[in-house]
Design a protein around this motif. Structure first.
Motif, PDB file in Angstrom:
ATOM      1  N   PHE A 190       0.836  -1.189   0.000  1.00  0.00           N
ATOM      2  CA  PHE A 190       0.000   0.000   0.000  1.00  0.00           C
ATOM      3  C   PHE A 190       0.879   1.249   0.000  1.00  0.00           C
ATOM      4  O   PHE A 190       1.982   1.246   0.538  1.00  0.00           O
ATOM      5  N   ARG A 191       0.351   2.327  -0.606  1.00  0.00           N
ATOM      6  CA  ARG A 191       1.096   3.579  -0.693  1.00  0.00           C
ATOM      7  C   ARG A 191       0.075   4.723  -0.796  1.00  0.00           C
ATOM      8  O   ARG A 191      -1.094   4.486  -1.138  1.00  0.00           O
ATOM      9  N   TYR A 192       0.512   5.934  -0.525  1.00  0.00           N
ATOM     10  CA  TYR A 192      -0.339   7.099  -0.759  1.00  0.00           C
ATOM     11  C   TYR A 192      -0.421   7.344  -2.265  1.00  0.00           C
ATOM     12  O   TYR A 192       0.595   7.430  -2.947  1.00  0.00           O
ATOM     13  N   ALA A 193      -1.646   7.420  -2.791  1.00  0.00           N
ATOM     14  CA  ALA A 193      -1.819   7.551  -4.233  1.00  0.00           C
ATOM     15  C   ALA A 193      -2.510   8.841  -4.650  1.00  0.00           C
ATOM     16  O   ALA A 193      -2.515   9.171  -5.837  1.00  0.00           O
ATOM     17  N   GLY A 194      -3.099   9.573  -3.730  1.00  0.00           N
ATOM     18  CA  GLY A 194      -3.807  10.805  -4.075  1.00  0.00           C
ATOM     19  C   GLY A 194      -4.961  11.036  -3.124  1.00  0.00           C
ATOM     20  O   GLY A 194      -5.667  10.088  -2.736  1.00  0.00           O
ATOM     21  N   GLY A 195      -5.161  12.291  -2.746  1.00  0.00           N
ATOM     22  CA  GLY A 195      -6.210  12.603  -1.793  1.00  0.00           C
ATOM     23  C   GLY A 195      -7.598  12.494  -2.396  1.00  0.00           C
ATOM     24  O   GLY A 195      -7.864  13.014  -3.478  1.00  0.00           O
TER      25      GLY A 195
END
Length: 390
Positions: free
Chosen positions: A346-351
């Motif tokens: 998992f990763r930050y992909a966009g708000g």
């Protein structure tokens, strides 16, 4: 209880909104080349802007923002013009419709938000958002905000949906993934030098990374491919258990899928569904993919407890196609199923954020009872991934 808006008489968007920092007005055809050049500089990191790249980007922006037959049906995109008369910033906006408790709501899907660092003093982004908020929309949403946009939007009372802000990756063939990353950074490297080594390594690690059925029994649930027309026919039924959900008009969803199929970065758009032994549809999905590349999930939806079986079908299709792995946006409804898979990261992909003045809308968002992302976002556009002019 009938839906009640806190703004019973929405204010129409002003033709021009002027401040001491400049003015905001609707996007015009004569702005397209300047906006395209700014886009390529900000989001494609192009130091050298080629005429063909600017022309292709401008033409695509014309299609999705200015074409009356496009996804919005009207021009809702905005530009900021600084006091010197230069382009200071741009805000891409697509219009959509939602429904909640029988009421139809106008929604603004926010896409690229960008400012020219050479002419902007930090005012273009907030000014563009404030101008948008003075329009006639009942809710504003985005599923692709970067950290700079998050900083602008959070003070403006946007609700953040944390579970939707993550991206997930399931790796099938790790060496093929590494090879693709290397070629992306150094395009001059020959794939004939990298691919044989990658194939040999992936064959050795196949048993460890090959997906297995996690949530369904093969004799009870099966998957089938479908076409865009079948997907467009069945998706609205599957989203009907959300209180705050899209309201697609006749022909609108097929047109949207036709535009989504124009994306090129991750291969063709494929559709599939999962069914029980009686032939009843349990879920459906759409993803971009081709052999040797990373599959990219556009949309997945399932009913009740069948998210796991639908996720199994999606992953099996991408594996069978020969993809190196699959990436997608998370949703709260199938996070438990994702957690059960090995080799998922998992990763930050966009708000993902929503803003509304209507109390019932904010309540639905707070409880997670909203269909958002995928086709109700802007990641289906070529602006999200394609390299124009090549």
């Amino acid at each position: 209880m009938p839906l009640v808006s806190t703004n019973a008489e929405p204010v129409a968007a002003p033709t021009v909104l002027a401040t001491q920092h400049g003015s905001v007005r609707p996007l015009a055809a004569e702005d397209l080349e300047r906006v395209a050049a700014l886009f390529l500089t900000k989001f494609r990191r192009r130091r050298r802007l080629l005429d063909r790249a600017i022309a292709e980007t401008a033409e695509y922006m014309r299609k999705i923002y200015l074409d009356p037959a496009g996804p919005s049906g009207a021009n809702n995109a905005l530009v900021q013009i600084n006091p010197q008369g230069d382009l200071g910033g741009f805000l891409g906006v697509l219009k959509a419709r939602y429904e909640l408790n029988g009421a139809v709501l106008d929604a603004a899907i926010i896409g690229p938000l960008m400012a020219d660092p050479g002419t902007d003093h930090g005012s273009a982004g907030p000014q563009l958002l404030r101008a948008l908020h003075q329009g006639e929309f009942d809710l504003y949403l985005t599923d692709s905000a970067n950290r700079v946009s998050l900083a602008f939007a959070r003070p403006m009372k946007y609700q953040l949906l944390p579970a939707h802000c993550l991206g997930w990756t399931r790796i099938f063939r790790p060496a093929a993934v590494a090879s693709a990353v290397v070629r992306g950074k150094w395009p001059s490297l020959s794939r004939f030098a990298l691919d044989p080594c990658a194939k040999a390594f992936d064959a050795f690690t196949k048993k460890r990374f090959e997906p297995s059925v996690q949530h369904s029994s093969s004799h009870r649930v099966h998957r089938e491919s479908m076409d865009a027309a079948q997907f467009a026919e069945r998706l609205p039924t599957l989203v009907s258990d959300y209180s705050l959900r899209p309201r697609w008009q006749d022909g609108e969803l097929p047109r949207l899928l036709a535009l989504a199929s124009e994306k090129r970065a991750d291969g063709p758009l494929h559709f599939g569904g999962t069914y029980d032994e009686a032939g009843k549809m349990l879920g459906c999905y759409a993803f971009y993919g081709q052999a040797g590349g990373m599959a990219n999930l556009l949309q997945i939806q399932a009913t009740g407890s069948h998210w796991g079986a639908t996720l199994d079908g999606l992953i099996a299709d991408a594996w069978t196609m020969g993809c190196a792995g699959i990436i997608g946006q998370t949703q709260s409804r199938f996070m438990p199923q994702l957690f059960s898979y090995k080799n998922v990261f998992f990763r930050y992909a966009g708000g993902t954020m929503v803003r509304s003045r209507i109390h019932e809308v904010t309540q639905a968002v707070r409880s997670g009872d909203i269909f958002i992302g995928g086709l109700m976002g802007d990641r289906w556009t070529r602006l999200s991934s394609d390299d124009f002019g090549r």
